[in-house]
Design an enzyme around this catalytic site. Structure first.
Site, PDB file in Angstrom:
ATOM      1  N   GLY A 114     -31.050 -37.319  -3.908  1.00 18.61           N
ATOM      2  CA  GLY A 114     -31.618 -36.115  -3.286  1.00 18.61           C
ATOM      3  C   GLY A 114     -32.135 -36.270  -1.873  1.00 18.61           C
ATOM      4  O   GLY A 114     -33.023 -35.525  -1.454  1.00 18.61           O
TER       5      GLY A 114
ATOM      6  N   HIS B 206     -19.714 -33.720   2.513  1.00 22.27           N
ATOM      7  CA  HIS B 206     -18.907 -34.834   2.014  1.00 22.27           C
ATOM      8  C   HIS B 206     -18.955 -35.962   3.046  1.00 22.27           C
ATOM      9  O   HIS B 206     -18.830 -35.719   4.242  1.00 22.27           O
ATOM     10  CB  HIS B 206     -17.461 -34.370   1.793  1.00 22.27           C
ATOM     11  CG  HIS B 206     -16.604 -35.455   1.248  1.00 22.27           C
ATOM     12  ND1 HIS B 206     -16.619 -35.813  -0.085  1.00 22.27           N
ATOM     13  CD2 HIS B 206     -15.738 -36.298   1.859  1.00 22.27           C
ATOM     14  CE1 HIS B 206     -15.787 -36.819  -0.271  1.00 22.27           C
ATOM     15  NE2 HIS B 206     -15.237 -37.127   0.886  1.00 22.27           N
TER      16      HIS B 206
ATOM     17  N   MET C 233     -22.182 -34.102  -8.480  1.00 22.16           N
ATOM     18  CA  MET C 233     -21.020 -34.934  -8.810  1.00 22.16           C
ATOM     19  C   MET C 233     -20.125 -34.367  -9.906  1.00 22.16           C
ATOM     20  O   MET C 233     -19.424 -35.122 -10.574  1.00 22.16           O
ATOM     21  CB  MET C 233     -21.488 -36.343  -9.205  1.00 22.16           C
ATOM     22  CG  MET C 233     -22.252 -37.065  -8.119  1.00 22.16           C
ATOM     23  SD  MET C 233     -21.313 -37.249  -6.587  1.00 22.16           S
ATOM     24  CE  MET C 233     -20.157 -38.521  -7.094  1.00 22.16           C
TER      25      MET C 233
ATOM     26  N   ASN D  64     -30.403 -35.542   0.869  1.00 20.96           N
ATOM     27  CA  ASN D  64     -30.021 -34.322   1.604  1.00 20.96           C
ATOM     28  C   ASN D  64     -30.924 -33.163   1.212  1.00 20.96           C
ATOM     29  O   ASN D  64     -31.322 -32.362   2.069  1.00 20.96           O
ATOM     30  CB  ASN D  64     -28.552 -33.985   1.359  1.00 20.96           C
ATOM     31  CG  ASN D  64     -27.632 -34.784   2.266  1.00 20.96           C
ATOM     32  OD1 ASN D  64     -27.562 -34.539   3.462  1.00 20.96           O
ATOM     33  ND2 ASN D  64     -26.948 -35.770   1.706  1.00 20.96           N
TER      34      ASN D  64
ATOM     35  N   ASP E 284     -12.860 -31.226  -2.474  1.00 26.08           N
ATOM     36  CA  ASP E 284     -13.053 -31.705  -1.095  1.00 26.08           C
ATOM     37  C   ASP E 284     -11.993 -31.128  -0.149  1.00 26.08           C
ATOM     38  O   ASP E 284     -11.724 -31.706   0.910  1.00 26.08           O
ATOM     39  CB  ASP E 284     -13.048 -33.245  -1.021  1.00 26.08           C
ATOM     40  CG  ASP E 284     -14.182 -33.856  -1.830  1.00 26.08           C
ATOM     41  OD1 ASP E 284     -15.253 -33.231  -1.924  1.00 26.08           O
ATOM     42  OD2 ASP E 284     -13.988 -34.954  -2.385  1.00 26.08           O
TER      43      ASP E 284
ATOM     44  N   LEU F  65     -15.931 -28.514  -9.983  1.00 32.27           N
ATOM     45  CA  LEU F  65     -16.132 -27.119 -10.403  1.00 32.27           C
ATOM     46  C   LEU F  65     -14.780 -26.439 -10.619  1.00 32.27           C
ATOM     47  O   LEU F  65     -13.824 -26.689  -9.886  1.00 32.27           O
ATOM     48  CB  LEU F  65     -16.937 -26.375  -9.332  1.00 32.27           C
ATOM     49  CG  LEU F  65     -18.347 -26.937  -9.130  1.00 32.27           C
ATOM     50  CD1 LEU F  65     -18.961 -26.412  -7.833  1.00 32.27           C
ATOM     51  CD2 LEU F  65     -19.251 -26.606 -10.322  1.00 32.27           C
TER      52      LEU F  65
HETATM   53  C1  GRF Z   1     -24.104 -37.809   0.130  1.00 31.61           C
HETATM   54  O1  GRF Z   1     -23.466 -38.878   0.766  1.00 31.61           O
HETATM   55  C2  GRF Z   1     -23.220 -36.585   0.129  1.00 31.61           C
HETATM   56  O2  GRF Z   1     -22.410 -36.488   1.241  1.00 31.61           O
HETATM   57  C3  GRF Z   1     -22.378 -36.823  -1.096  1.00 31.61           C
HETATM   58  O3  GRF Z   1     -23.261 -37.375  -2.034  1.00 31.61           O
HETATM   59  C4  GRF Z   1     -24.302 -38.066  -1.355  1.00 31.61           C
HETATM   60  C5  GRF Z   1     -25.585 -37.481  -1.843  1.00 31.61           C
HETATM   61  O4  GRF Z   1     -26.702 -38.193  -1.385  1.00 31.61           O
HETATM   62  N1  GRF Z   1     -21.741 -35.585  -1.520  1.00 31.61           N
HETATM   63  P1  GRF Z   1     -28.162 -37.619  -1.629  1.00 31.61           P
HETATM   64  O5  GRF Z   1     -28.309 -37.409  -3.137  1.00 31.61           O
HETATM   65  O6  GRF Z   1     -28.309 -36.342  -0.885  1.00 31.61           O
HETATM   66  O7  GRF Z   1     -29.082 -38.706  -1.147  1.00 31.61           O
END
Ligand code: GRF
Length: 221
Positions: free
Chosen positions: A16, A113, A94, A18, A149, A97
């Site tokens: 988490g 991504h 992950m 992001n 993607d 969908l």
């Molecule tokens: C990130 O690298 C994002 O691009 C990918 O999964 C990772 C998630 O990281 N889809 P976080 O859970 O936000 O730390």
């Protein structure tokens, strides 16, 4: 014109970071949005604590408790629709969908991504970029379509690959780039500047011929 602040659901599966940067951008008034709901498909996801720490409502929709993809997605939709969100933000979510789910939220479903799409869709992007001797790697924010993607890319940050890079060091710089790119693009969406029409991304009313490109800037110590 979109009413501000935009109502977001953020879908996670893991740590988490992001999500954290999105919540921070909102806290510091850099993003006119509200996180109405954080959904994790994994009860043990560290990102749930990130959400709880800021008081964002959380829900766990554990895919292992559903007999199949469609019933799992019904579970997701029930939460998303009850929260009446404008935009669904995938942030390290992950699960693949289905086309039905994606169509239901067409144009309101974004993902980040860790690669310069269309290069290196899927998993282990950093190791694969190194194995392919790529000189550049990076991050992409895209609208989600049924092609994994493969949806139209809005913006990317290009990260140079260094001679001494190993997957972890490259992943660190790409993640840093992600943390700047995602709130920025979400801001465009919140301001009503970016939209998807059929398969074309529009920015400020004009079709994007190619994703907006940013150069990586190392974070100041
Ligand atoms: C990130 O690298 C994002 O691009 C990918 O999964 C990772 C998630 O990281 N889809 P976080 O859970 O936000 O730390």
């Amino acid at each position: 014109m979109t009413a501000l602040p935009l109502r977001l659901a953020v879908l996670i599966s893991g740590r988490g970071t992001n999500l954290q940067t999105i919540l921070d951008a909102i806290t510091y008034s850099q993003l006119a949005a509200r996180v109405m709901l954080v959904i994790s498909n994994r009860p043990e996801a560290a990102g749930l604590a990130v959400a709880r720490a800021t008081g964002a409502p959380v829900a766990v929709v554990d895919h292992r408790e559903y007999p199949g993809r469609e019933s799992f997605e019904h579970g997701l939709s029930a939460h998303i629709d009850a929260a009446a969100v404008d935009l669904i933000v995938l942030a390290g979510f992950m699960r693949v969908l289905t086309a039905d789910f994606v169509q239901r939220y067409q144009g309101r479903l974004l993902n980040i991504h860790p690669s310069l799409l269309p290069a290196f869709g899927g998993l282990d992007t950093h190791a694969r970029a190194l194995a392919a001797s790529a000189r550049e790697h990076g991050a992409s924010v895209h609208f989600v379509t049924a092609a994994v993607d493969g949806g139209p890319v809005i913006a990317q940050t290009r990260v140079p690959v260094l001679a001494e890079d190993v997957p972890d060091s490259l992943a660190r710089r790409v993640l840093e780039a992600e943390h700047r790119l995602y709130p920025l693009v979400l801001g465009w969406f919140c301001e009503g500047r970016v939209a998807l029409e059929r398969d074309t991304v529009y920015l400020d009313g004009l079709p994007l011929a190619a994703p907006v490109q940013f150069a990586y800037e190392a974070q100041r110590e």
